[in-house]
Design an enzyme around this catalytic site. Sequence first.
Site, PDB file in Angstrom:
ATOM      1  N   SER A  10      38.225  27.479  30.715  1.00 20.65           N
ATOM      2  CA  SER A  10      37.807  28.270  31.879  1.00 20.65           C
ATOM      3  C   SER A  10      37.318  29.663  31.500  1.00 20.65           C
ATOM      4  O   SER A  10      36.234  30.083  31.909  1.00 20.65           O
ATOM      5  CB  SER A  10      38.971  28.406  32.866  1.00 20.65           C
ATOM      6  OG  SER A  10      39.539  27.162  33.114  1.00 20.65           O
ATOM      7  N   GLY A 133      43.239  42.520  31.140  1.00 20.93           N
ATOM      8  CA  GLY A 133      42.997  43.117  32.459  1.00 20.93           C
ATOM      9  C   GLY A 133      42.761  42.032  33.495  1.00 20.93           C
ATOM     10  O   GLY A 133      42.694  40.847  33.176  1.00 20.93           O
ATOM     11  N   ALA A 137      38.781  33.791  35.556  1.00 17.34           N
ATOM     12  CA  ALA A 137      37.573  33.146  35.030  1.00 17.34           C
ATOM     13  C   ALA A 137      36.623  32.755  36.168  1.00 17.34           C
ATOM     14  O   ALA A 137      35.401  32.929  36.064  1.00 17.34           O
ATOM     15  CB  ALA A 137      37.970  31.905  34.240  1.00 17.34           C
ATOM     16  N   LYS A 188      52.782  39.515  32.109  1.00 12.83           N
ATOM     17  CA  LYS A 188      52.539  39.470  33.567  1.00 12.83           C
ATOM     18  C   LYS A 188      52.587  38.039  34.089  1.00 12.83           C
ATOM     19  O   LYS A 188      52.910  37.810  35.265  1.00 12.83           O
ATOM     20  CB  LYS A 188      51.224  40.162  33.934  1.00 12.83           C
ATOM     21  CG  LYS A 188      49.986  39.655  33.195  1.00 12.83           C
ATOM     22  CD  LYS A 188      49.225  38.589  33.900  1.00 12.83           C
ATOM     23  CE  LYS A 188      48.215  37.950  32.989  1.00 12.83           C
ATOM     24  NZ  LYS A 188      47.390  36.922  33.599  1.00 12.83           N
ATOM     25  N   ARG A 252      47.001  30.327  37.715  1.00  8.83           N
ATOM     26  CA  ARG A 252      47.726  29.078  37.410  1.00  8.83           C
ATOM     27  C   ARG A 252      49.221  29.328  37.390  1.00  8.83           C
ATOM     28  O   ARG A 252      50.022  28.473  37.742  1.00  8.83           O
ATOM     29  CB  ARG A 252      47.348  28.589  36.019  1.00  8.83           C
ATOM     30  CG  ARG A 252      45.972  28.092  35.935  1.00  8.83           C
ATOM     31  CD  ARG A 252      45.662  27.796  34.490  1.00  8.83           C
ATOM     32  NE  ARG A 252      44.236  27.724  34.322  1.00  8.83           N
ATOM     33  CZ  ARG A 252      43.634  27.613  33.164  1.00  8.83           C
ATOM     34  NH1 ARG A 252      44.350  27.562  32.060  1.00  8.83           N
ATOM     35  NH2 ARG A 252      42.343  27.553  33.090  1.00  8.83           N
TER      36      ARG A 252
HETATM   37  N1  LIG Z   1      41.448  31.398  32.993  1.00  7.66           N
HETATM   38  C1  LIG Z   1      41.452  32.715  33.194  1.00  7.66           C
HETATM   39  O1  LIG Z   1      41.134  33.206  34.287  1.00  7.66           O
HETATM   40  C2  LIG Z   1      41.829  33.650  32.077  1.00  7.66           C
HETATM   41  C3  LIG Z   1      41.573  35.002  32.229  1.00  7.66           C
HETATM   42  C4  LIG Z   1      41.930  35.864  31.213  1.00  7.66           C
HETATM   43  C5  LIG Z   1      42.543  35.375  30.065  1.00  7.66           C
HETATM   44  N2  LIG Z   1      42.780  34.061  29.944  1.00  7.66           N
HETATM   45  C6  LIG Z   1      43.430  33.595  28.720  1.00  7.66           C
HETATM   46  O2  LIG Z   1      42.479  32.918  27.913  1.00  7.66           O
HETATM   47  C7  LIG Z   1      43.142  31.891  27.163  1.00  7.66           C
HETATM   48  C8  LIG Z   1      42.416  30.600  27.407  1.00  7.66           C
HETATM   49  O3  LIG Z   1      42.555  30.315  28.766  1.00  7.66           O
HETATM   50  P1  LIG Z   1      41.637  29.314  29.556  1.00  7.66           P
HETATM   51  O4  LIG Z   1      41.897  29.558  30.989  1.00  7.66           O
HETATM   52  O5  LIG Z   1      40.242  29.382  29.087  1.00  7.66           O
HETATM   53  O6  LIG Z   1      42.308  27.933  29.090  1.00  7.66           O
HETATM   54  P2  LIG Z   1      41.804  26.462  29.387  1.00  7.66           P
HETATM   55  O7  LIG Z   1      43.021  25.634  29.416  1.00  7.66           O
HETATM   56  O8  LIG Z   1      40.893  26.467  30.557  1.00  7.66           O
HETATM   57  O9  LIG Z   1      40.893  26.091  28.113  1.00  7.66           O
HETATM   58  C9  LIG Z   1      41.277  26.232  26.817  1.00  7.66           C
HETATM   59  C10 LIG Z   1      40.265  25.631  25.844  1.00  7.66           C
HETATM   60  O10 LIG Z   1      40.907  25.570  24.567  1.00  7.66           O
HETATM   61  C11 LIG Z   1      40.692  24.309  24.026  1.00  7.66           C
HETATM   62  N3  LIG Z   1      41.797  23.908  23.180  1.00  7.66           N
HETATM   63  C12 LIG Z   1      43.014  23.506  23.563  1.00  7.66           C
HETATM   64  N4  LIG Z   1      43.736  23.211  22.479  1.00  7.66           N
HETATM   65  C13 LIG Z   1      42.957  23.409  21.395  1.00  7.66           C
HETATM   66  C14 LIG Z   1      43.144  23.245  20.004  1.00  7.66           C
HETATM   67  N5  LIG Z   1      44.281  22.807  19.488  1.00  7.66           N
HETATM   68  N6  LIG Z   1      42.115  23.579  19.193  1.00  7.66           N
HETATM   69  C15 LIG Z   1      40.962  24.012  19.712  1.00  7.66           C
HETATM   70  N7  LIG Z   1      40.725  24.177  21.026  1.00  7.66           N
HETATM   71  C16 LIG Z   1      41.721  23.864  21.855  1.00  7.66           C
HETATM   72  C17 LIG Z   1      40.553  23.341  25.198  1.00  7.66           C
HETATM   73  O11 LIG Z   1      39.820  22.229  24.803  1.00  7.66           O
HETATM   74  C18 LIG Z   1      39.828  24.224  26.196  1.00  7.66           C
HETATM   75  O12 LIG Z   1      38.442  24.107  25.982  1.00  7.66           O
HETATM   76  C19 LIG Z   1      44.596  31.879  27.653  1.00  7.66           C
HETATM   77  O13 LIG Z   1      45.403  32.593  26.772  1.00  7.66           O
HETATM   78  C20 LIG Z   1      44.542  32.592  28.978  1.00  7.66           C
HETATM   79  O14 LIG Z   1      45.754  33.249  29.302  1.00  7.66           O
HETATM   80  C21 LIG Z   1      42.425  33.169  30.908  1.00  7.66           C
END
Ligand SMILES: NC(=O)c1ccc[n+]([C@@H]2O[C@H](COP(=O)([O-])OP(=O)(O)OC[C@H]3O[C@@H](n4cnc5c(N)ncnc54)[C@H](O)[C@@H]3O)[C@@H](O)[C@H]2O)c1
Length: 331
Positions: A10, A133, A137, A188, A252
């Site tokens: 995401s 911050g 996504a 958080k 989430r």
């Molecule tokens: N979603 C948000 O709004 C948001 C905002 C800010 C920060 N974050 C942070 O960003 C990070 C990622 O979040 P997200 O929402 O994109 O997660 P997500 O679950 O949507 O996606 C994660 C991605 O990582 C990949 N992945 C999972 N395991 C893997 C592995 N072993 N090797 C390689 N790739 C792998 C998955 O295939 C997927 O494409 C998290 O730490 C989250 O806290 C998310």
Amino acid sequence: MNITMLGAGSFGTGMSKHLADLGHNILMWTIDKEQSESINNNGRNTFCFRDTILPKSIKCTLDMDQALNHSDRVIMAIPTQFEREVCQKVAKSGKKDIHMLNLAKGIEISTGSLLHKVHEEECPENIYSALSGPSHAEEVLIGCPTAVALASFHEGEAAIWQKILTGNNFRVYTADDVIGLEVGGATKNIYAVAAGISKAMSLGDNALAAIACRGLAEIMRFGKKLGASPMTFSGLAGVGDLMVTCYSMHSRNFRLGLAVGSGKTLDEAAKELGQVAEGAYTVRAVIENSKKFDVEMPLAEGVYRILYANESPEKILRELFSRPLKAEQLF
Ligand SMILES: NC(=O)c1ccc[n+]([C@@H]2O[C@H](COP(=O)([O-])OP(=O)(O)OC[C@H]3O[C@@H](n4cnc5c(N)ncnc54)[C@H](O)[C@@H]3O)[C@@H](O)[C@H]2O)c1
């Protein structure tokens, strides 16, 4: 400019879309063949935001070497517990002096480490920065106004990333406290789970505000022990992220709390969510560390006991309100 995005989930997708809209050429890296082919062939990510057609300047690869040859400016958006594994793949490529910007928010459970430490151990030659911050996504993807903080241990690096990432609706503030940004972003999520539980129990707005506020006090105490400046938590990576996470259905962690507060077990709630809620992992690392560093974190401990010791939210609430009375102390 060319930018590499490790992770096509995401946030990786939301940020790639934002960067492509700014005119950058993005090469995403994923381990999912179907996802990669779909992004390349019809601009759709099969994992998330399926209704969005991504710009043609976003491509995807399964090949880490190809991803790292695309650019020396690399952004990582991988769930925390897989961060080390991906860092090891980056190190194996042998590419040196990568400018690495990390977007993940969490603490590694197996070591209790913040993410800059994981990168330092696996890819010591990279030039590391962290962004944190309030930045759902879903909202970054569609260009909703967003402000974030970005810090680096390397002089001038945060300002370079600031210029690359800033757009009309995306404002980046430089900061000088990597540890504070990482602690704020990780912790958080625990209080968002608590907020979701409180909402499911219909405890009211006062309770929600108390969770956010006393949660902030716990984050400040914990962060200070780890070497953060407590003032960092009054900014975007502290109060900002806490507010957006504790008050939004986009979160989430909040939704995980809602499900658990409605009587589901952690496993059932996680299955229903179908995605990673970092708070459920982070709370384990935080509770371990809080014992080690002797930091009082009753709310985090309550979340931990509800998620992992099957204790009821009602019992935890009663206990929280019967703790010895004291003065309000922030850190
Ligand atoms: N979603 C948000 O709004 C948001 C905002 C800010 C920060 N974050 C942070 O960003 C990070 C990622 O979040 P997200 O929402 O994109 O997660 P997500 O679950 O949507 O996606 C994660 C991605 O990582 C990949 N992945 C999972 N395991 C893997 C592995 N072993 N090797 C390689 N790739 C792998 C998955 O295939 C997927 O494409 C998290 O730490 C989250 O806290 C998310």
